[in-house]
Design a protein around this motif. Structure first.
Motif, PDB file in Angstrom:
ATOM      1  N   MET B 108      -4.778  25.512  34.612  1.00 42.01           N
ATOM      2  CA  MET B 108      -5.112  26.892  34.499  1.00 42.01           C
ATOM      3  C   MET B 108      -3.925  27.915  34.693  1.00 42.01           C
ATOM      4  SD  MET B 108      -8.763  26.668  36.391  1.00 42.01           S
ATOM      5  CE  MET B 108     -10.062  25.726  35.847  1.00 42.01           C
ATOM      6  N   LEU B 109      -3.123  27.623  35.759  1.00 42.19           N
ATOM      7  CA  LEU B 109      -2.192  28.684  35.952  1.00 42.19           C
ATOM      8  C   LEU B 109      -1.216  28.636  35.131  1.00 42.19           C
ATOM      9  CD1 LEU B 109      -1.663  28.237  39.857  1.00 42.19           C
ATOM     10  CD2 LEU B 109      -2.700  30.226  38.878  1.00 42.19           C
ATOM     11  N   PRO B 110      -0.842  29.934  34.355  1.00 39.20           N
ATOM     12  CA  PRO B 110       0.349  29.840  33.593  1.00 39.20           C
ATOM     13  C   PRO B 110       1.628  29.227  34.192  1.00 39.20           C
ATOM     14  CG  PRO B 110      -0.920  31.886  33.527  1.00 39.20           C
ATOM     15  CD  PRO B 110      -1.334  30.935  34.579  1.00 39.20           C
ATOM     16  N   VAL B 111       2.515  28.690  33.268  1.00 32.65           N
ATOM     17  CA  VAL B 111       3.835  28.227  33.760  1.00 32.65           C
ATOM     18  C   VAL B 111       4.602  29.048  34.785  1.00 32.65           C
ATOM     19  CG1 VAL B 111       5.633  26.896  33.006  1.00 32.65           C
ATOM     20  CG2 VAL B 111       3.719  26.834  31.852  1.00 32.65           C
ATOM     21  N   GLU B 112       4.552  30.408  34.325  1.00 31.32           N
ATOM     22  CA  GLU B 112       5.428  31.437  34.722  1.00 31.32           C
ATOM     23  C   GLU B 112       4.862  31.952  36.414  1.00 31.32           C
ATOM     24  OE1 GLU B 112       3.744  31.723  32.067  1.00 31.32           O
ATOM     25  OE2 GLU B 112       2.529  33.846  32.035  1.00 31.32           O
ATOM     26  N   GLU B 113       3.621  31.688  36.560  1.00 28.31           N
ATOM     27  CA  GLU B 113       3.054  31.821  37.740  1.00 28.31           C
ATOM     28  C   GLU B 113       3.731  31.130  39.082  1.00 28.31           C
ATOM     29  OE1 GLU B 113       1.457  34.643  38.725  1.00 28.31           O
ATOM     30  OE2 GLU B 113       0.409  35.199  36.764  1.00 28.31           O
ATOM     31  N   GLU B 114       5.133  31.058  39.292  1.00 32.86           N
ATOM     32  CA  GLU B 114       5.517  30.101  40.170  1.00 32.86           C
ATOM     33  C   GLU B 114       5.193  30.417  41.721  1.00 32.86           C
ATOM     34  OE1 GLU B 114       7.258  27.323  42.022  1.00 32.86           O
ATOM     35  OE2 GLU B 114       6.880  27.491  39.949  1.00 32.86           O
ATOM     36  N   ALA B 115       5.152  31.691  42.102  1.00 29.08           N
ATOM     37  CA  ALA B 115       4.588  31.945  43.286  1.00 29.08           C
ATOM     38  C   ALA B 115       3.319  31.315  43.788  1.00 29.08           C
ATOM     39  CB  ALA B 115       4.539  33.491  43.523  1.00 29.08           C
ATOM     40  N   HIS B 116       2.283  31.392  42.898  1.00 30.52           N
ATOM     41  CA  HIS B 116       0.845  30.908  43.064  1.00 30.52           C
ATOM     42  C   HIS B 116       1.136  29.265  42.924  1.00 30.52           C
ATOM     43  CE1 HIS B 116      -1.338  34.725  43.136  1.00 30.52           C
ATOM     44  NE2 HIS B 116      -0.992  34.821  42.082  1.00 30.52           N
ATOM     45  N   ARG B 117       1.611  28.699  42.130  1.00 30.31           N
ATOM     46  CA  ARG B 117       2.034  27.323  42.162  1.00 30.31           C
ATOM     47  C   ARG B 117       2.430  26.822  43.389  1.00 30.31           C
ATOM     48  NH1 ARG B 117       2.106  24.619  37.389  1.00 30.31           N
ATOM     49  NH2 ARG B 117       1.217  25.614  35.493  1.00 30.31           N
ATOM     50  N   ALA B 118       3.607  27.569  43.914  1.00 30.31           N
ATOM     51  CA  ALA B 118       4.179  26.917  45.218  1.00 30.31           C
ATOM     52  C   ALA B 118       3.400  27.074  46.291  1.00 30.31           C
ATOM     53  CB  ALA B 118       5.419  28.037  45.348  1.00 30.31           C
ATOM     54  N   PHE B 119       2.490  28.465  46.420  1.00 30.94           N
ATOM     55  CA  PHE B 119       1.118  28.397  47.374  1.00 30.94           C
ATOM     56  C   PHE B 119       0.309  27.271  47.433  1.00 30.94           C
ATOM     57  CE2 PHE B 119      -2.990  29.437  48.415  1.00 30.94           C
ATOM     58  CZ  PHE B 119      -3.029  30.060  49.589  1.00 30.94           C
ATOM     59  N   PHE B 120      -0.163  26.774  46.140  1.00 24.92           N
ATOM     60  CA  PHE B 120      -1.053  25.955  46.088  1.00 24.92           C
ATOM     61  C   PHE B 120      -0.410  24.352  46.313  1.00 24.92           C
ATOM     62  CE2 PHE B 120      -3.586  28.736  43.538  1.00 24.92           C
ATOM     63  CZ  PHE B 120      -4.723  28.841  44.524  1.00 24.92           C
ATOM     64  N   ARG B 121       0.872  24.275  46.077  1.00 25.82           N
ATOM     65  CA  ARG B 121       1.388  23.116  46.197  1.00 25.82           C
ATOM     66  C   ARG B 121       1.638  22.818  47.764  1.00 25.82           C
ATOM     67  NH1 ARG B 121       6.386  24.201  43.906  1.00 25.82           N
ATOM     68  NH2 ARG B 121       5.660  24.194  41.976  1.00 25.82           N
ATOM     69  N   LYS B 122       1.677  23.889  48.543  1.00 27.02           N
ATOM     70  CA  LYS B 122       1.952  23.593  49.996  1.00 27.02           C
ATOM     71  C   LYS B 122       0.564  23.678  50.601  1.00 27.02           C
ATOM     72  CE  LYS B 122       3.646  26.593  53.403  1.00 27.02           C
ATOM     73  NZ  LYS B 122       3.651  28.006  53.605  1.00 27.02           N
ATOM     74  N   THR B 123      -0.479  24.474  50.192  1.00 36.03           N
ATOM     75  CA  THR B 123      -1.475  24.651  50.971  1.00 36.03           C
ATOM     76  C   THR B 123      -2.746  23.621  50.773  1.00 36.03           C
ATOM     77  OG1 THR B 123      -1.223  27.018  50.557  1.00 36.03           O
ATOM     78  CG2 THR B 123      -3.214  26.517  51.744  1.00 36.03           C
ATOM     79  N   ILE B 124      -2.590  23.069  49.536  1.00 38.24           N
ATOM     80  CA  ILE B 124      -3.708  21.969  49.288  1.00 38.24           C
ATOM     81  C   ILE B 124      -3.244  20.699  50.247  1.00 38.24           C
ATOM     82  CG2 ILE B 124      -4.658  20.413  47.762  1.00 38.24           C
ATOM     83  CD1 ILE B 124      -4.184  22.366  45.408  1.00 38.24           C
ATOM     84  N   PRO B 125      -2.235  20.082  50.224  1.00 36.29           N
ATOM     85  CA  PRO B 125      -1.905  19.191  51.120  1.00 36.29           C
ATOM     86  C   PRO B 125      -1.956  19.479  52.797  1.00 36.29           C
ATOM     87  CG  PRO B 125       0.140  19.360  50.085  1.00 36.29           C
ATOM     88  CD  PRO B 125      -1.142  20.462  49.395  1.00 36.29           C
TER      89      PRO B 125
END
Lengths: 292, 292, 292, 292, 292
Positions: B108-125
């Motif tokens: 769902m997240l567009p490729v350019e949303e690096e900040a959000h991606r980083a947030f979820f990559r860290k917060t989910i685990p």
């Protein structure tokens, strides 16, 4: 897996199939017979024990413990059967899920979208075969072991089922963003897309979590001591008849444990294990029938 | 957790692993042996009881009660196993859930949303590791005790898993309000966001609610009296053979209770407990593979 | 509820806690002892029955029935435990549900809506305390009795948990109609709002439906006759030793029934019952932490 | 249904309630007593059998089979109890469902829509009373019998619960099409509307599918032969004491079967059956409290 | 299926229905009687064994194993019953599902859409009859067998239930794309459309997966050896009475296995199997009543 006619008693009783516990246990049964013969010989001819000897009353112990060993083994077999049946249910869900996803996409995708159709016709059944391969791997079985297994080189290869699920999800999302499927349709595709990963996780759980270690150790020690002490008292009351009697009791108890061991991991390659490859090819056939 | 090969009987029977109940019970087994020896000595040499003595018939009591003690202990072990297996299932769901959420957000997240991606990559685990830590804490185990535990300082620290779940929900909601994900997508993200808290609550339930107190008391008193009265009658019928017989019966009964105690709380740090830290790090690895 | 360390055997065996069945049963155990003494005295000294008397063989009956009484009582305890554990699960869901609803509302409601936030911060935990109060009420227990209970004045007071659930639903619906939350958000709030009433109904079911009357009557009659006939045969084979033996068998059987009675209604105020008030205050604490 | 205080042992043991199996079985128990007396008289005074007669050893058979008959009956009772409890759960869901639907409609329908409100206030509780009536009907019980039941005139009358469910669905759909409720609200009303038919179908399943015929036949034949052969061996070892002993064993075994028969169909009009009429009137009261 | 009145004991005990295991087993029971007579004759008149012969004590073995054989058979019957009951539940869901889909479509489709109405009136019940036919087919039972079954010509014919489900889904999707039903309505139709395939897959699972082969082999071998060794010891203690005793024990054990075999596949054409044709015609009748 062997599909059989349960009403054909004759074959069951007199043939020795490869998956028959009697065949697998026969070396041990012979060993037990020899052991019982030795004990009987010693008690009857060397020590000349009479019927009034204290040792005859060890039967009391075997009687008091016969309930607990029976219940433990029957429960053990049942727990193992539950795991096996849960595994079968999970693969059943995978079949349903693949079919439902195919049925939905067939009705939603316009006829001219041949590229997308071909993608799903190939990728949906691919999940099942990738999962079958993943569950056969030794690295899956040892995923939670407390020891490090550097020889398996766990870190280098990615988790393949996740990659396939991710591919499916991305394609569906692309269709949604390109307006080829609508929001309401996205919502009703969601369940099937989720289930793939849920099924995979549940299969991994069964694969990498055997019953607790101390339980398994205890059960084997218990069977061993129970059977090993049997001839002491039976030799006196039964004479040389003790040999087949001990052998038969051992056959019953060990068979239960053996069956439990075989079916508690339904994703191996035993005779009783689930035919994952066959199921994956059935999924392939059905999906191809549905997505035209 | 120990992953093992269930077919390797020899090791199971002759090695004394740290998690083996035989090893844990050995001091008690020795004590029982001494106790049985004393009783036997008294009955045979001091009181000189004969086979016609009333005391021999106490076996009747042990026979009548052998069913009930066997069933109780086997059911006890099974209930404990169910709790352990439920705990394992819950952590399995946590794995599935984290993966599914990652798979969805990745698409769902567009490729350019690096900040959000980083947030979820860290917060989910992070949820998994915070939960593991939360379940190890003594304050979680005592959350429902009727006594006050002022030493634990319960009020000062917040419920950490809730805080992480709340962070995730707020971020998703922000994405929705900023129009980065659509309503249909919000709906299909909902299930995964909910499940985190459901899993946490179910784990807390297993952790803070042992089996009812009176049941546990009764079982221990019952085993104690049952084993303690065994040598009285067995000493006469078995002589000094009563010593190993009583010891073996005690070993069987106490092992079942011991195994049940160990596995009924799957979130401790016993040998048989769930490898939560390992699972949390697996989640981290998988999420990082998915959210690029 | 009492949280305890299951590994502390010594305390379990030698202390007499208030919730210990040995303490609760002690008057009855003494009565049984006197009864057994009377029977033994009559048989041995008045009627002078010998070992060949027919009455000795009544043990056959006790042996044939020992299995059925054991299984019945163990299953009885297990059914009761299932009800208790279901009750615990329901309150666990209530905790999860309250937390999830709070987490969602916290992320959906704009920061400036202080009035709405205050409303939910107060009303969500209120459901748990109203439900706890409702389940303690005698009128809830007797809701399905076939007799009229005019003394309880059932008609005058409304069903309080329903009123709270209705208040919550109306407020959420108002927010939706005022456009403060969107349709997609309404859909994802729906599950939590529903669950309150589902949990309440399931708790009421456990509270107002005991196990079938004839089953309960049968079990008590069976235990009574079984124990009352025990001394007849045991008096001859065991002499005065019959007294502690009968007392111990009675202690085991009656304890199982007593434990089952205590835990089958988990919403009372026994030692073993669920700490509903404590759980309600925990919910209050957690919701206040989440909705700022 | 009878709500009772489980702790009042005295009443349970000494009163003969209408639903007590002892009362229902008393004619049969008397017959068994006469039969046992006849056998005993014949063996002791006509055939003059001694203790060495082969017939005494028939007890071996009763001992070997005592496990299997006990387990069968206890499992039988448990399966029946599961059906009864499932029936209770289904009616519990009906209560929850009716309440939730009422709570939702109360918040969604504008205050001025008095006609619609009146419709739902009447029709929601009507489902429960129509279902109660439907489940009491003989035609529901025989719906799947292999014989034709022309006397019941099955074809002329429609399936009433379906008609009520259909009325509710149509009214909700009309509200949606008239724009009085929105799409998001339609979606969250869907679950409750569905559940009515699901609950009805599940109740019908319990009602029209008894346990398999051959199982039921086997169990009754087994109990009959088991009890009928008891006096042969007991007459010799127990003399005239065999009469109460056989009667008591019969009472225990037959009670279990009798209780199972009574509770396996929870929708009849036995003492132990579910109070469907009472529950339907409770639903009526609660819905009227909610929809103002 | 046979619907019967469980309270009519007399008929159960004295009539020999076609589905009665006593009737099915009678040839075998006669064989066992002859076998027992031969053994008894040999032991008593040819070998002239006395009561002190070792062979009498084989009873010890039968006693030690009686518990395990009883539990195995009772669990076997219970597992089979669970499969049968699951099959019944699945067909119950099919009934509910068909009704719910009909109820929804009746309220959603405008009255003038006669063509669509006729389509659903015909196709919804068609699923049930196609599924019944599919489950009766030999090819469904052998779908997962490890041997190839070329004689069944599996590849040429398509999976019919999938085709019907696909037809239903496509029609609903067409209605959605033509704007005759809205997105919210599509979402609430989704569940019912999915369930058809889920039910079909679950029925196939029960049909094509018998209990594991080695378990079934073991059980039959165990019963055979257990019964065959019974007369050896009983002949001496019971004389010619051993013949009916062995026959009765055989009747009990074999009946349990026989019942299990019959009910574990609920989709055959035994007396105890599910009346799928009747249920399919009931669905047809109800759907026609609902969709006008």
């Amino acid at each position: 897996m062997i599909t059989y006619n349960p009403k054909d008693w004759f074959t069951f009783i007199f043939r020795f199939h490869k998956a028959d516990t009697l065949r697998q246990l026969s070396p041990l049964i012979i060993a037990i017979c020899i052991y019982s013969w030795v004990i009987t010989f010693l008690e009857l001819h060397i020590f000349m024990l009479s019927k009034n000897s204290h040792i005859t009353n060890i039967t009391t112990m075997h009687t008091l413990l016969s309930f607990v060993i029976s219940m433990l083994l029957v429960f053990r077999t049942n727990t193992a059967y539950d795991r096996w049946w849960e595994g079968r249910k999970l693969w059943g869900s995978l079949v349903n899920n693949s079919r439902n996803l195919a049925i939905k996409l067939q009705s939603m995708l316009p006829v001219e979208e041949e590229a997308h159709r071909a993608f799903f016709r190939k990728t949906i059944p691919m999940y099942a075969s990738v999962l079958a391969h993943h569950l056969h791997a030794e690295s899956t079985r040892l995923a939670l072991d407390e020891q490090e297994h550097t020889e398996l080189n766990l870190d280098s290869n990615r988790h393949m089922p996740n990659q396939v699920a991710s591919m499916l999800m991305q394609r569906v999302n692309r269709l949604y963003e390109e307006g080829k499927i609508k929001g309401d349709q996205l919502i009703i595709l969601n369940n099937e897309l989720l289930s793939f990963t849920d099924i995979c996780g549940a299969c991994e759980r069964i694969k990498n979590t055997p019953i607790p270690f101390s339980y398994s150790v205890f059960l084997k020690k218990f069977i061993f001591f129970y059977v090993m002490t049997l001839p002491f008292s039976l030799a006196i009351s039964l004479g040389y008849l003790a040999i087949p009697v001990v052998a038969f009791i051992f056959y019953v108890l060990a068979s239960l444990e053996l069956i439990a061991e075989e079916i508690e991991d339904p994703f191996g390659s035993d005779e009783n294990d689930l035919p994952m490859t066959k199921m994956a090819s059935n999924i392939k056939k059905h999906v191809a029938e549905i997505i035209l």
